[in-house]
Scaffold this motif. Structure first.
Motif, mmCIF file in Angstrom:
data_model
loop_
_atom_site.group_PDB
_atom_site.id
_atom_site.type_symbol
_atom_site.label_atom_id
_atom_site.label_comp_id
_atom_site.label_asym_id
_atom_site.label_seq_id
_atom_site.Cartn_x
_atom_site.Cartn_y
_atom_site.Cartn_z
ATOM 1 N N LEU A 253 -3.189 22.065 23.649
ATOM 2 C CA LEU A 253 -3.944 21.974 24.897
ATOM 3 C C LEU A 253 -5.381 22.470 24.704
ATOM 4 O O LEU A 253 -6.336 21.851 25.179
ATOM 5 C CB LEU A 253 -3.248 22.786 25.998
ATOM 6 N N LEU A 254 -5.522 23.575 23.998
ATOM 7 C CA LEU A 254 -6.857 24.100 23.720
ATOM 8 C C LEU A 254 -7.644 23.141 22.842
ATOM 9 O O LEU A 254 -8.828 22.885 23.080
ATOM 10 C CB LEU A 254 -6.747 25.469 23.038
ATOM 11 N N GLY A 255 -6.978 22.609 21.809
ATOM 12 C CA GLY A 255 -7.661 21.686 20.905
ATOM 13 C C GLY A 255 -8.159 20.437 21.608
ATOM 14 O O GLY A 255 -9.244 19.912 21.305
ATOM 15 N N ALA A 256 -7.390 19.943 22.561
ATOM 16 C CA ALA A 256 -7.798 18.752 23.298
ATOM 17 C C ALA A 256 -9.013 19.007 24.179
ATOM 18 O O ALA A 256 -9.780 18.087 24.481
ATOM 19 C CB ALA A 256 -6.634 18.250 24.147
ATOM 20 N N ALA A 257 -9.209 20.260 24.609
ATOM 21 C CA ALA A 257 -10.306 20.601 25.519
ATOM 22 C C ALA A 257 -11.590 20.994 24.790
ATOM 23 O O ALA A 257 -12.598 21.274 25.441
ATOM 24 C CB ALA A 257 -9.874 21.747 26.436
ATOM 25 N N ILE A 258 -11.573 21.024 23.471
ATOM 26 C CA ILE A 258 -12.765 21.385 22.700
ATOM 27 C C ILE A 258 -13.783 20.254 22.776
ATOM 28 O O ILE A 258 -13.424 19.075 22.833
ATOM 29 C CB ILE A 258 -12.382 21.677 21.242
ATOM 30 N N GLY A 259 -15.056 20.607 22.736
ATOM 31 C CA GLY A 259 -16.124 19.608 22.790
ATOM 32 C C GLY A 259 -16.092 18.651 21.613
ATOM 33 O O GLY A 259 -15.360 18.847 20.645
ATOM 34 N N PRO A 260 -16.892 17.582 21.664
ATOM 35 C CA PRO A 260 -16.860 16.537 20.638
ATOM 36 C C PRO A 260 -17.233 17.038 19.247
ATOM 37 O O PRO A 260 -18.030 17.954 19.091
ATOM 38 C CB PRO A 260 -17.893 15.518 21.139
#
Length: 301
Positions: A253-260
């Motif tokens: 979940l955290l990884g998916a929310a990281i910027g580009p």
């Protein structure tokens, strides 16, 4: 914390160099070519040749592929509905679908979940973000960067892309049980170590802090997917459908929310996929993702 400070410093330095015209206008293109031809192949072979993904790490490995695939469909449909240029759609797919796991995620995962979190971040990056960049990322660049794309041209671009060749070499080495000798590892580490600084400087040189009104809507769609919809997709699939809970799911979940990922902007620039938009997606997306990650990390804890 060092990585985050370095990230902000490099983006700001690149923007300052561009503002004060201390480097020629072609500097960003030269740095991008250096990343693609030298630094990224060295980084890919260094890590992928010895990567040994385990079954228990399947969730972190699959997460980047999930959000990239959903993002591709999302932005392709959005581009058709809004009548966007092909290059703009390609830039949104690349930057909206790939997280900056290694540069932003590693310190966060380690801080929240210790060495086990860092290990999950490593496989998420190696078998996810980096692998997507040198395979599907090149496919997107070739397909959306051509006015009249053909399968032959796309395949030709992929097989000539230096990081992809490094990936193939790493795959062959992996099949033969290859392990880096100390000398080879040392050379690859030294050769790839400037990668984050050079890549972020290149992004900073292309970054425009002022958002034109015409681009504001595109950034809202791109960052809206990357920072909000992507973690929601992971939550629906992992928690809602697969009933997965625990540290691995939290890290996904955290990884998916990281910027580009900065490499996505480099690939977009190489194939002419709206480089200003790609640069702003990275330059604005990463700082904007930090408070979101702090809030999400607190909530998951």
């Amino acid at each position: 914390m060092t990585n985050l400070v370095l990230l902000v410093l490099c983006l700001g330095l690149g923007a300052a160099l561009r503002h004060w015209q201390l480097l020629p206008p072609t500097a960003a293109g030269v740095l991008n070519q250096l990343v693609v031809v030298v630094l990224l192949p060295a980084l890919a072979f260094l890590h992928l040749a010895e990567a040994r993904p385990e079954a228990r790490l399947l969730l972190p490995i699959l997460m980047p592929w999930l959000i990239f695939g959903v993002g591709w469909v999302f932005f392709a449909l959005l581009g058709r509905r809004l009548g966007l240029a092909r290059g703009t759609v390609g830039a949104l797919i690349l930057t909206g679908g790939i997280s900056s796991v290694s540069f932003v995620g590693f310190p966060i995962f380690e801080m929240l979940y210790g060495p086990a979190g860092l290990a999950m971040g490593l496989v998420m990056s190696l078998a996810g973000s980096i692998l997507i960049s040198v395979t599907l990322g090149v496919v997107v660049g070739s397909w959306y960067g051509a006015a009249r794309p053909t399968w032959r041209g796309m395949v030709g671009n992929v097989v000539r892309f230096p990081p992809f060749l490094a990936f193939v070499a790493a795959l062959v080495a992996h099949l033969f049980g290859y392990r880096h000798p100390a000398l080879v590892r040392g050379v690859l580490e030294r050769l790839s170590s400037p990668f984050p600084v050079i890549a972020l400087l290149a992004v900073g040189l292309q970054l425009q802090w002022r958002v034109p009104q015409a681009r504001a809507r595109l950034l809202a769609w791109g960052l809206g997917y990357k920072l909000l919809l992507a973690p929601l997709v992971v939550a629906v699939v992992y928690v809602g459908l697969l009933r997965q809970h625990g540290p691995a799911t939290n890290i996904c979940l955290l990884g998916a929310a990281i910027g580009p990922m900065n490499t996505a902007a480099v690939i977009a620039d190489r194939y002419g996929l709206d480089p200003p938009l790609a640069a702003q997606m990275v330059g604005l997306g990463i700082p904007l993702s930090l408070p979101l990650l702090a809030l999400l990390g607190w909530w998951l804890q």
